[in-house]
Scaffold this active site. Sequence first.
Site, PDB file in Angstrom:
ATOM      1  N   HIS A 187     -32.338  -7.797 -26.894  1.00 38.85           N
ATOM      2  CA  HIS A 187     -32.077  -6.343 -26.859  1.00 38.85           C
ATOM      3  C   HIS A 187     -32.438  -5.678 -28.198  1.00 38.85           C
ATOM      4  O   HIS A 187     -31.758  -4.752 -28.641  1.00 38.85           O
ATOM      5  CB  HIS A 187     -30.609  -6.052 -26.529  1.00 38.85           C
ATOM      6  CG  HIS A 187     -30.185  -6.518 -25.172  1.00 38.85           C
ATOM      7  ND1 HIS A 187     -30.199  -5.694 -24.074  1.00 38.85           N
ATOM      8  CD2 HIS A 187     -29.753  -7.717 -24.724  1.00 38.85           C
ATOM      9  CE1 HIS A 187     -29.764  -6.371 -23.011  1.00 38.85           C
ATOM     10  NE2 HIS A 187     -29.499  -7.606 -23.381  1.00 38.85           N
ATOM     11  N   ASN A 209     -25.903  -4.038 -18.070  1.00 32.74           N
ATOM     12  CA  ASN A 209     -27.352  -3.990 -17.840  1.00 32.74           C
ATOM     13  C   ASN A 209     -27.665  -3.026 -16.706  1.00 32.74           C
ATOM     14  O   ASN A 209     -26.766  -2.564 -16.015  1.00 32.74           O
ATOM     15  CB  ASN A 209     -27.866  -5.381 -17.457  1.00 32.74           C
ATOM     16  CG  ASN A 209     -28.107  -6.279 -18.667  1.00 32.74           C
ATOM     17  OD1 ASN A 209     -28.149  -5.806 -19.796  1.00 32.74           O
ATOM     18  ND2 ASN A 209     -28.259  -7.554 -18.417  1.00 32.74           N
ATOM     19  N   HIS A 250     -19.622  -5.313 -28.248  1.00 31.70           N
ATOM     20  CA  HIS A 250     -18.988  -6.614 -28.004  1.00 31.70           C
ATOM     21  C   HIS A 250     -18.129  -6.516 -26.740  1.00 31.70           C
ATOM     22  O   HIS A 250     -17.202  -5.693 -26.706  1.00 31.70           O
ATOM     23  CB  HIS A 250     -18.124  -6.962 -29.219  1.00 31.70           C
ATOM     24  CG  HIS A 250     -17.437  -8.291 -29.113  1.00 31.70           C
ATOM     25  ND1 HIS A 250     -17.734  -9.233 -28.150  1.00 31.70           N
ATOM     26  CD2 HIS A 250     -16.466  -8.853 -29.873  1.00 31.70           C
ATOM     27  CE1 HIS A 250     -16.971 -10.298 -28.325  1.00 31.70           C
ATOM     28  NE2 HIS A 250     -16.189 -10.091 -29.352  1.00 31.70           N
TER      29      HIS A 250
END
Length: 713
Positions: free
Chosen positions: A77, A150, A341
């Site tokens: 990413h 995603n 995170h």
Amino acid sequence: MKKQKVVRTESRKNNDLKKNSSTGKDKFLTTNQGLKINDNQNSLKAGNRGSTLLEDFILREKITHFDHERIPERIVHARGSAAHGYFQVYDSMQKYTKAGFLQDPKVKTPVFVRFSTVAGSRGSTDLARDVRGFSVKFYTNEGIYDLVGNNMPVFFIQDAIKFPDLVHAVKPEPDNEIPQAASAHDTFWDFISLMPESMHMIMWVMSDRAIPRSFRMMEGFGVHTFRFINEKNKSVFVKFHWKPLLGVHSVVWDEAQIISGKDPDFHRRDLYENIASGNFPEWELGVQIVEEKNEFGFNFDLHDPTKLIPEEIVPVKIIGKLTLNRNPDNFFAETEQVAFHPGHIVPGIDFTNDPLLQGRLFSYTDTQLSRLGSPNFHEIPINRSITPVNNNQRDGHMRQTIVTDKTSYEPNTLGGGCPFQAKAVEGGFTSYTERIDANKIRERSKSFFDHFSQAKLFFNSQSQPEKEHLIKALTFELGKVKTPAIRSRMLGLLSQVEITLAEKVAEGLGAKVPKPEFPLNHSIPADGNPRDFQPISVGQGIDSSSALSMKNTIKKPDTRKVAVLASDGVDDKSYNSITASLKKAKALPVLIAPHLGNIVSKSGNQIKAEESFLTASSVLFDAVYVPGGKKSIETLLTIPEAAEFINQSYKHFKPIGVNKEAIELLKQTDVITKYHKDGNDKQLFTEGVLIDKGTEEFIKGVAHHRYWDRKVS
Ligand code: HDE
């Protein structure tokens, strides 16, 4: 009362970010120590032709800082773009979760959202065939909550221990660092051909979802099953969905490849420009909720990240809206340094035992330590919580906070026992109490073994053009694979998804579909002996799911870029009516002329051309229109790029509109010379070539996005 709280939350975030900001406007140039600089053109030398002196601390400070400007890019990413905005829940979700930001519809929670590709480096093209990251950082009143998802609802692998292998396989090959931002090479497909669990995800990445038209037109998914926990400590399972209000749309692969050359920043530019001009992208947050008692009521395991819950089985409940309304001020400070995170959670949300999620909970802090270089990355303005941070963590590289307390341990008396633990009723986070009674074992549950049923469900849910694109994508990717045995193993696996799919890909590769080979079982049972892997097939209870096809998405003309081709002598009425109608429909007309500067209309009006045929390209637009005006058309007839613009738009299934005076130009294009020799008006119309049909019809065409059924070969 509540309203004040709203303002405070948002402005607190903005002020926080501005605290360290510097514009440099109207200010003297200084060194990092604040010394005013008198000469920024010449280093200190022994004579004006002499050698440079080591003494030149100004030169050394400047060059040293420059030498250290780069930080390691993200392992995956790396290429991303981001924006600020806010989230608001529609109705209280109190019944399911105590999460504070999901309670009060009046509260606007600030967010920072980063979209990304996965495989490419920081400078790679936006239009790679790839999964897109969709990471949302919520700055809530209870601390930071990150939903790191995603644009596809499933993943390649079931267990975190395979992630380094997957990423090594897809990244450029280690001997020659080729190819950049592409999965079409041997090592990726070698790995995939030995990884039957990836078949469902492979259907998604080979579909048009992997080449979005815009970040603003992508769905987002939390992928894993999470938990909601309410005040009574009751838990339900939850899957998160982001649904774009502009619908889900893609480009075609040929177009993606051309855009990668013409404008590799296509998605980044699209996001930035639309936010800058007030076209704020919006998504609705949806949840699929499963009661604990129904955990085992599916043909798959809720912990398995290669599976989705079909919306026909558990509908998506829409619960709120995300709006992006502000571009970052500084790419590095915000987009590059933001640290997401999945383990940043708030009371009311918790994890499940999904073995991929469990591994992610370790990885993200660890990666920030090498990427941002310090355990103090939470102090970087973009990562700061808007709630106070009080703990006994101290020191470390680049520490910003100056703690004035003497005590840095707990329990203590010298510091009055502060900071102290919060009870659950005071907002203290408590992990969900889940009973675990199990053997310590390296084994995969048999409930994870059906690798093909949902891949089949996805393929069967696609419209005919989508299926064809998917077949072509697989043929392209495997066509780039040099090792015949890898292609053959892939064909064997594809035959387990759908035999016609495998046969069509095999045809393109000039190969035969072999019997599938299954590699050794990835889970070695308790006796320690690997066994032959036999996937099971349990079906999904439904044959097709309409939510999986983009055919059924929202279609609107809003923010669509429409090329208007014209030259001197363009008819004022024709030009003005199309541009005014497009603007009214919230589309974005752009005049493309033989040269930049102004063109002069038939009535002598000056019209500014934003692009010329040299700077523009049809792949950067959603539709094309040619207004009337005899002289304008005569000029366009002499410019080959004008006909080429229409040819390429046609090939990429885009709506084409021409005023009746512009028919001559159309006659010079493939549309008539190759595809519609008989000029059948009705057929042209149904295929999105709108000749003299008025602005309203054309705008409907723009909203339609693409005429996928058009015959182009
Ligand atoms: Fe990530 N992933 N990931 N991932 N991921 C990272 O964290 C990792 C996975 C996702 O915009 C890294 O800060 C492991 C699934 C996004 O900054 C790293 C596993 C999903 C982003 C990492 C996964 C994601 C990352 C690299 C398997 C979808 C970009 C840089 C166990 C639900 C975040 C960083 C941003 C980034 C590890 C699998 C989404 C290395 C070990 C599944 C959107 O920590």
